[in-house]
Design a protein around this motif. Structure first.
Motif, PDB file in Angstrom:
ATOM      1  N   UNK A 137       0.833  -1.204   0.000  1.00  9.22           N
ATOM      2  CA  UNK A 137       0.000   0.000   0.000  1.00  9.22           C
ATOM      3  C   UNK A 137       0.869   1.256   0.000  1.00  9.22           C
ATOM      4  N   UNK A 138       1.873   1.308   0.853  1.00 11.61           N
ATOM      5  CA  UNK A 138       2.743   2.477   0.907  1.00 11.61           C
ATOM      6  C   UNK A 138       3.529   2.653  -0.388  1.00 11.61           C
ATOM      7  N   UNK A 139       4.027   1.563  -0.938  1.00 12.59           N
ATOM      8  CA  UNK A 139       4.813   1.643  -2.172  1.00 12.59           C
ATOM      9  C   UNK A 139       3.976   2.144  -3.348  1.00 12.59           C
ATOM     10  N   UNK A 140       2.698   1.879  -3.342  1.00 17.99           N
ATOM     11  CA  UNK A 140       1.828   2.282  -4.449  1.00 17.99           C
ATOM     12  C   UNK A 140       1.059   3.564  -4.172  1.00 17.99           C
ATOM     13  N   UNK A 169       4.926  12.050  14.633  1.00 19.89           N
ATOM     14  CA  UNK A 169       3.738  12.450  15.388  1.00 19.89           C
ATOM     15  C   UNK A 169       2.494  12.559  14.508  1.00 19.89           C
ATOM     16  N   UNK A 170       2.671  12.404  13.209  1.00 16.55           N
ATOM     17  CA  UNK A 170       1.528  12.456  12.308  1.00 16.55           C
ATOM     18  C   UNK A 170       1.903  11.958  10.934  1.00 16.55           C
ATOM     19  N   UNK A 171       0.900  11.504  10.200  1.00 16.60           N
ATOM     20  CA  UNK A 171       1.146  11.034   8.841  1.00 16.60           C
ATOM     21  C   UNK A 171      -0.119  11.177   8.013  1.00 16.60           C
ATOM     22  N   UNK A 172       0.084  11.306   6.707  1.00 18.35           N
ATOM     23  CA  UNK A 172      -1.030  11.304   5.758  1.00 18.35           C
ATOM     24  C   UNK A 172      -0.561  10.588   4.498  1.00 18.35           C
ATOM     25  N   UNK A 173      -1.472   9.817   3.919  1.00 16.27           N
ATOM     26  CA  UNK A 173      -1.164   9.054   2.706  1.00 16.27           C
ATOM     27  C   UNK A 173      -2.149   9.454   1.623  1.00 16.27           C
TER      28      UNK A 173
END
Length: 109
Positions: A4-7, A21-25
């Motif tokens: 999922x992250x790679x794509x 402390x935070x992330x968005x994809x």
């Protein structure tokens, strides 16, 4: 998770003193539609500008991918608690007067 992250179209991570402390994809087709798939800020860092900074970085990135004068949709499904945050950043809740509700289905093998 690795697939999922790679794509993903892009991922952004916020750090405080070397700790995430935070992330968005972001996922998307690069021309008409982008979708915020995952967005999280640790509770102790909420209401401190972390989410706003992540969202600003994501929007700048989307603008960098499209041609001048183009418009693309940026979509998401919000938790009930985050609706106000997204509204403050220009998102409109759905359904609204001019469009239908967001919908989804689960496909299982």
């Amino acid at each position: 998770m690795r697939v999922a992250l790679a794509n993903s179209t892009a991922t952004f991570t916020a750090y405080a003193e070397l700790e995430p402390v935070g992330m968005v994809r972001l996922i998307g087709d690069g021309g008409m539609s982008f979708y915020i798939k995952d967005f999280a800020v640790v509770p102790s860092m909420q209401s401190q500008g972390v989410g706003a900074a992540l969202l600003a970085a994501l929007k700048r990135h989307v603008r960098s991918l499209i041609k001048p004068g183009w418009a693309v949709s940026l979509e998401l499904i919000s938790s009930q608690d985050a609706v106000g945050f997204y509204e403050r950043h220009g998102f409109e809740p759905r359904p609204n007067d001019w469009d239908g509700p967001g919908m989804f289905t689960m496909i299982r093998a």
